[in-house]
Write a protein that holds these residues in place. Structure first.
Motif, PDB file in Angstrom:
ATOM      1  N   LEU A 292      46.993 -37.309  23.073  1.00  0.00           N
ATOM      2  CA  LEU A 292      47.846 -36.550  23.988  1.00  0.00           C
ATOM      3  C   LEU A 292      48.912 -37.426  24.631  1.00  0.00           C
ATOM      4  O   LEU A 292      50.041 -36.988  24.853  1.00  0.00           O
ATOM      5  CB  LEU A 292      47.011 -35.812  25.047  1.00  0.00           C
ATOM      6  N   PHE A 293      48.574 -38.689  24.895  1.00  0.00           N
ATOM      7  CA  PHE A 293      49.566 -39.608  25.484  1.00  0.00           C
ATOM      8  C   PHE A 293      50.715 -39.804  24.497  1.00  0.00           C
ATOM      9  O   PHE A 293      51.893 -39.751  24.865  1.00  0.00           O
ATOM     10  CB  PHE A 293      48.915 -40.944  25.845  1.00  0.00           C
ATOM     11  N   ARG A 294      50.377 -40.024  23.237  1.00  0.00           N
ATOM     12  CA  ARG A 294      51.430 -40.206  22.218  1.00  0.00           C
ATOM     13  C   ARG A 294      52.277 -38.952  22.072  1.00  0.00           C
ATOM     14  O   ARG A 294      53.502 -39.022  21.933  1.00  0.00           O
ATOM     15  CB  ARG A 294      50.815 -40.571  20.860  1.00  0.00           C
ATOM     16  N   ALA A 295      51.622 -37.800  22.084  1.00  0.00           N
ATOM     17  CA  ALA A 295      52.366 -36.537  21.928  1.00  0.00           C
ATOM     18  C   ALA A 295      53.303 -36.319  23.113  1.00  0.00           C
ATOM     19  O   ALA A 295      54.477 -35.979  22.955  1.00  0.00           O
ATOM     20  CB  ALA A 295      51.382 -35.376  21.792  1.00  0.00           C
ATOM     21  N   GLN A 296      52.788 -36.552  24.317  1.00  0.00           N
ATOM     22  CA  GLN A 296      53.604 -36.340  25.513  1.00  0.00           C
ATOM     23  C   GLN A 296      54.768 -37.341  25.547  1.00  0.00           C
ATOM     24  O   GLN A 296      55.893 -36.993  25.939  1.00  0.00           O
ATOM     25  CB  GLN A 296      52.713 -36.464  26.762  1.00  0.00           C
ATOM     26  N   SER A 297      54.527 -38.565  25.077  1.00  0.00           N
ATOM     27  CA  SER A 297      55.607 -39.571  25.041  1.00  0.00           C
ATOM     28  C   SER A 297      56.688 -39.134  24.058  1.00  0.00           C
ATOM     29  O   SER A 297      57.889 -39.216  24.349  1.00  0.00           O
ATOM     30  CB  SER A 297      55.063 -40.943  24.626  1.00  0.00           C
ATOM     31  N   ALA A 298      56.268 -38.652  22.878  1.00  0.00           N
ATOM     32  CA  ALA A 298      57.243 -38.186  21.881  1.00  0.00           C
ATOM     33  C   ALA A 298      58.031 -36.999  22.442  1.00  0.00           C
ATOM     34  O   ALA A 298      59.257 -36.928  22.308  1.00  0.00           O
ATOM     35  CB  ALA A 298      56.517 -37.778  20.594  1.00  0.00           C
ATOM     36  N   HIS A 299      57.318 -36.128  23.111  1.00  0.00           N
ATOM     37  CA  HIS A 299      57.949 -34.926  23.676  1.00  0.00           C
ATOM     38  C   HIS A 299      59.062 -35.307  24.658  1.00  0.00           C
ATOM     39  O   HIS A 299      60.170 -34.783  24.623  1.00  0.00           O
ATOM     40  CB  HIS A 299      56.867 -34.096  24.368  1.00  0.00           C
ATOM     41  N   ARG A 300      58.762 -36.275  25.516  1.00  0.00           N
ATOM     42  CA  ARG A 300      59.714 -36.673  26.558  1.00  0.00           C
ATOM     43  C   ARG A 300      60.944 -37.387  26.006  1.00  0.00           C
ATOM     44  O   ARG A 300      61.966 -37.485  26.686  1.00  0.00           O
ATOM     45  CB  ARG A 300      59.006 -37.571  27.604  1.00  0.00           C
ATOM     46  N   GLN A 301      60.823 -37.925  24.786  1.00  0.00           N
ATOM     47  CA  GLN A 301      62.007 -38.589  24.207  1.00  0.00           C
ATOM     48  C   GLN A 301      63.068 -37.581  23.784  1.00  0.00           C
ATOM     49  O   GLN A 301      64.235 -37.912  23.676  1.00  0.00           O
ATOM     50  CB  GLN A 301      61.599 -39.414  22.986  1.00  0.00           C
ATOM     51  N   HIS A 302      62.645 -36.350  23.518  1.00  0.00           N
ATOM     52  CA  HIS A 302      63.601 -35.384  22.941  1.00  0.00           C
ATOM     53  C   HIS A 302      63.792 -34.121  23.770  1.00  0.00           C
ATOM     54  O   HIS A 302      64.738 -33.382  23.534  1.00  0.00           O
ATOM     55  CB  HIS A 302      63.154 -35.004  21.530  1.00  0.00           C
ATOM     56  N   PHE A 303      62.866 -33.849  24.678  1.00  0.00           N
ATOM     57  CA  PHE A 303      62.936 -32.585  25.418  1.00  0.00           C
ATOM     58  C   PHE A 303      62.627 -32.803  26.896  1.00  0.00           C
ATOM     59  O   PHE A 303      61.938 -33.766  27.260  1.00  0.00           O
ATOM     60  CB  PHE A 303      61.881 -31.586  24.879  1.00  0.00           C
ATOM     61  N   ASP A 304      63.103 -31.848  27.705  1.00  0.00           N
ATOM     62  CA  ASP A 304      62.636 -31.758  29.084  1.00  0.00           C
ATOM     63  C   ASP A 304      61.188 -31.246  29.014  1.00  0.00           C
ATOM     64  O   ASP A 304      60.954 -30.144  28.504  1.00  0.00           O
ATOM     65  CB  ASP A 304      63.537 -30.777  29.846  1.00  0.00           C
ATOM     66  N   PRO A 305      60.212 -32.021  29.496  1.00  0.00           N
ATOM     67  CA  PRO A 305      58.804 -31.608  29.338  1.00  0.00           C
ATOM     68  C   PRO A 305      58.435 -30.385  30.177  1.00  0.00           C
ATOM     69  O   PRO A 305      57.347 -29.829  29.995  1.00  0.00           O
ATOM     70  CB  PRO A 305      58.018 -32.839  29.814  1.00  0.00           C
ATOM     71  N   ASN A 306      59.346 -29.968  31.043  1.00  0.00           N
ATOM     72  CA  ASN A 306      59.041 -28.829  31.915  1.00  0.00           C
ATOM     73  C   ASN A 306      59.844 -27.585  31.532  1.00  0.00           C
ATOM     74  O   ASN A 306      60.113 -26.728  32.371  1.00  0.00           O
ATOM     75  CB  ASN A 306      59.281 -29.219  33.378  1.00  0.00           C
ATOM     76  N   GLU A 307      60.200 -27.516  30.272  1.00  0.00           N
ATOM     77  CA  GLU A 307      60.910 -26.332  29.777  1.00  0.00           C
ATOM     78  C   GLU A 307      60.219 -25.778  28.536  1.00  0.00           C
ATOM     79  O   GLU A 307      59.777 -26.557  27.681  1.00  0.00           O
ATOM     80  CB  GLU A 307      62.341 -26.694  29.374  1.00  0.00           C
ATOM     81  N   VAL A 308      60.173 -24.461  28.430  1.00  0.00           N
ATOM     82  CA  VAL A 308      59.737 -23.838  27.166  1.00  0.00           C
ATOM     83  C   VAL A 308      60.780 -22.832  26.701  1.00  0.00           C
ATOM     84  O   VAL A 308      61.442 -22.169  27.520  1.00  0.00           O
ATOM     85  CB  VAL A 308      58.370 -23.098  27.240  1.00  0.00           C
ATOM     86  N   GLN A 309      60.932 -22.757  25.412  1.00  0.00           N
ATOM     87  CA  GLN A 309      61.802 -21.759  24.793  1.00  0.00           C
ATOM     88  C   GLN A 309      61.024 -20.436  24.753  1.00  0.00           C
ATOM     89  O   GLN A 309      59.825 -20.434  24.451  1.00  0.00           O
ATOM     90  CB  GLN A 309      62.174 -22.248  23.384  1.00  0.00           C
ATOM     91  N   VAL A 310      61.714 -19.337  25.045  1.00  0.00           N
ATOM     92  CA  VAL A 310      61.035 -18.046  25.159  1.00  0.00           C
ATOM     93  C   VAL A 310      61.569 -17.068  24.096  1.00  0.00           C
ATOM     94  O   VAL A 310      62.753 -16.727  24.089  1.00  0.00           O
ATOM     95  CB  VAL A 310      61.236 -17.470  26.583  1.00  0.00           C
ATOM     96  N   SER A 311      60.670 -16.670  23.206  1.00  0.00           N
ATOM     97  CA  SER A 311      61.012 -15.725  22.140  1.00  0.00           C
ATOM     98  C   SER A 311      60.212 -14.438  22.346  1.00  0.00           C
ATOM     99  O   SER A 311      59.082 -14.482  22.841  1.00  0.00           O
ATOM    100  CB  SER A 311      60.593 -16.274  20.767  1.00  0.00           C
ATOM    101  N   THR A 312      60.800 -13.321  21.933  1.00  0.00           N
ATOM    102  CA  THR A 312      60.037 -12.062  21.928  1.00  0.00           C
ATOM    103  C   THR A 312      60.000 -11.527  20.506  1.00  0.00           C
ATOM    104  O   THR A 312      60.979 -11.632  19.764  1.00  0.00           O
ATOM    105  CB  THR A 312      60.649 -11.050  22.921  1.00  0.00           C
ATOM    106  N   LEU A 313      58.836 -10.985  20.177  1.00  0.00           N
ATOM    107  CA  LEU A 313      58.565 -10.549  18.806  1.00  0.00           C
ATOM    108  C   LEU A 313      58.493  -9.024  18.768  1.00  0.00           C
ATOM    109  O   LEU A 313      57.984  -8.394  19.692  1.00  0.00           O
ATOM    110  CB  LEU A 313      57.202 -11.150  18.438  1.00  0.00           C
ATOM    111  N   LEU A 314      59.014  -8.450  17.685  1.00  0.00           N
ATOM    112  CA  LEU A 314      58.892  -7.002  17.480  1.00  0.00           C
ATOM    113  C   LEU A 314      58.561  -6.736  16.023  1.00  0.00           C
ATOM    114  O   LEU A 314      59.214  -7.281  15.121  1.00  0.00           O
ATOM    115  CB  LEU A 314      60.223  -6.308  17.833  1.00  0.00           C
TER     116      LEU A 314
END
Ligand code: SAM
Ligand code: DTB
Ligand code: SF4
Length: 324
Positions: free
Chosen positions: A33-55
Motif C-alpha cells: 500500500l505504501f508503494r501504491a500510495q507513493s505511485a499515486h501521489r506522483q501522478h494524481f491529487d490523492p484526494n480526488e476521484v473521477q466520477v462516472s455514471t453508468l446506464l
C-alpha cells in the motif's frame, strides 16, 4: 500465448514481467500500500476521484455465455430482455447524472457486438450526451471493421472493453468468444484514435498468479489503457458463478494497489461490487490508488451505493470530485 499479429498493441518488450507483478502481490500488505500510495501521489491529487455514471441502454438477451453476467440469454436470471432505450430516455439520464456531479457518462449494451442498425442510434446518443458537456464512454462488445471509426467520428471519448481475466482462465468463464477477439477490438479502438477503458473482474475463482497475468496483460498494452476498471464479481442468482467462493477482500485491495503501481498514470476505477463493500474497505481501495468510481444507484443491472451514501463517504474521507 497471444498471437502478436492479431494484437500488435501488445508490447514486444513488456514493461512488466508476470514475475515482477507476482512479487508485488506477494509484498507485505503495508509495503504494497505504501508503494501504491507513493505511485499515486506522483501522478494524481490523492484526494480526488473521477466520477462516472453508468446506464444500460440495451439490457438482457445477450447471445454470449459469460459466466458472471446477468444479461446472458443462456442463464436463468432475474434480468428481463429490453429493447434499446430511446434517445430521449438516454438524454434524461445523462442530464440527471450531470446535475448530480458526474463528468463521464458510460452507456452499456448487452450485445456480443453491435449490428450496423444498432450502432446508428448509439452514434446519435454519443453526439447528444457530448453536447451536454459530458465525457462519453460506451461498451458495446466486439467491434467489426469500420465500427470503431464510426464511433470516433461521433466524438466518442472512451471505449470500454474489459479483458476480464487471464487468458488461460478466460475459457473457463466464457466459451462463445475468445481472448484474441477482445484484443482485436482493443486494437481497433486504438487504431481509430480513441481512448481505452479496459480492466477485469476479480473473485471469479482465478488464482493470484492469474490476477497477476491479467494485470501484466493490461499494463503491457501499448499504449496503456487510460482507464482501468477493477470489478469485484457481483454474484447474480442463476449465473454459473453464483455461489463462487468469496474472495478475501484484502486480496481485492492488493489487486487495486498492483494496478496502481503498474499503471501509474491511468485512472483505476473501483467499479462493480461497491454496493457490498463496507466504507472502510472502500477507503482502503482509495488508499491503494483507486481514483474513479461509478456514481448512481444502479450499475447495469445490479445495485450500487445510493448517491447520498457516496457523498457522505467522500465527505468523511475529504475526497473531492475530479474536474473533467
Ligand atoms: N457486452 C459488452 C461486453 O461484454 O463487453 C458490454 C457490457 S458487459 C456487461 C461489460 C463488463 O461488465 C464486462 O466485461 C464485465 O467486466 C462487467 N460485468 C458484467 N457482469 C458483472 C458482474 N456480475 N460482476 C462484475 N462485473 C461484471
Ligand atoms: C466495467 O468494468 N464495469 C461496469 C462497466 N465496465 C460497463 C459494468 C459492471 C456491471 C456489474 C453487473 C451489472 O450491474 O449487471
Ligand atoms: Fe453479453 Fe457482455 Fe454479458 Fe458477456 S458480459 S453476456 S457479452 S452483456
Amino acid at each position: 500465448m497471444t498471437d502478436l499479429a492479431v494484437a500488435p498493441e501488445v508490447s514486444s518488450s513488456p514493461r512488466w514481467s508476470v514475475d515482477e507483478i507476482k512479487a508485488l502481490f506477494d509484498l507485505p500488505f503495508n509495503d504494497l500500500l505504501f508503494r501504491a500510495q507513493s505511485a499515486h501521489r506522483q501522478h494524481f491529487d490523492p484526494n480526488e476521484v473521477q466520477v462516472s455514471t453508468l446506464l444500460s441502454i440495451k439490457t438482457g438477451g445477450c447471445s454470449e455465455d459469460c459466466g458472471y453476467c446477468s444479461q446472458s440469454a443462456r442463464h436463468e436470471t432475474p434480468v428481463e430482455r429490453e429493447p434499446l432505450l430511446s434517445l430521449d430516455e438516454v438524454l434524461a439520464a445523462a442530464r440527471q447524472a450531470k446535475e448530480k456531479g458526474a463528468t463521464r457518462f458510460c452507456m452499456g449494451a448487452a450485445w456480443r457486438g453491435p449490428k450496423q442498425k444498432d450502432l446508428l442510434p448509439v452514434l446519435d446518443m454519443i453526439r447528444a450526451v457530448r453536447g451536454l458537456g459530458l465525457e462519453t464512454c460506451v461498451t458495446l462488445g466486439l467491434l467489426k471493421d469500420g465500427q470503431a471509426e464510426q464511433l470516433a467520428d461521433a466524438g466518442l471519448d472512451y471505449y470500454n472493453h474489459n479483458l476480464d481475466t487471464a487468458e488461460e482462465f478466460y475459457g473457463q468463464v466464457i466459451s462463445t468468444h475468445g481472448y484474441s477477439d477482445r484484443l482485436e477490438t482493443l486494437h481497433r479502438v486504438r487504431q481509430a484514435g480513441m481512448r481505452v477503458c479496459s480492466g477485469g473482474i476479480i473473485g471469479m475463482g482465478e488464482t493470484r498468479a492469474q490476477r497477476a497475468i491479467l494485470i501484466a496483460q493490461l499494463a503491457n498494452l501499448e499504449p496503456v489503457p487510460e482507464s482501468v476498471p477493477i470489478n469485484m464479481l457481483v454474484q447474480v442468482e442463476g449465473t454459473p458463478l453464483s455461489g463462487a467462493p468469496q474472495l478475501d477482500t484484502l486480496e481485492f485491495v492488493r489487486t487495486v494497489a498492483v494496478a496502481r503501481i503498474t499503471m501509474p498514470t491511468s485512472l483505476v476505477r473501483l467499479s462493480a461490487g461497491r454496493g457490498e463493500m463496507e466504507d472502510s474497505l472502500q477507503a482502503l481501495c482509495f488508499l491503494a490508488g483507486a481514483n474513479s468510481i461509478f456514481y448512481g444507484e444502479k450499475l447495469l443491472t445490479t445495485g450500487n451505493p445510493d448517491t447520498d451514501a457516496d457523498q457522505d463517504l467522500l465527505r468523511r474521507l475529504g475526497i473531492r470530485a475530479m474536474a473533467a
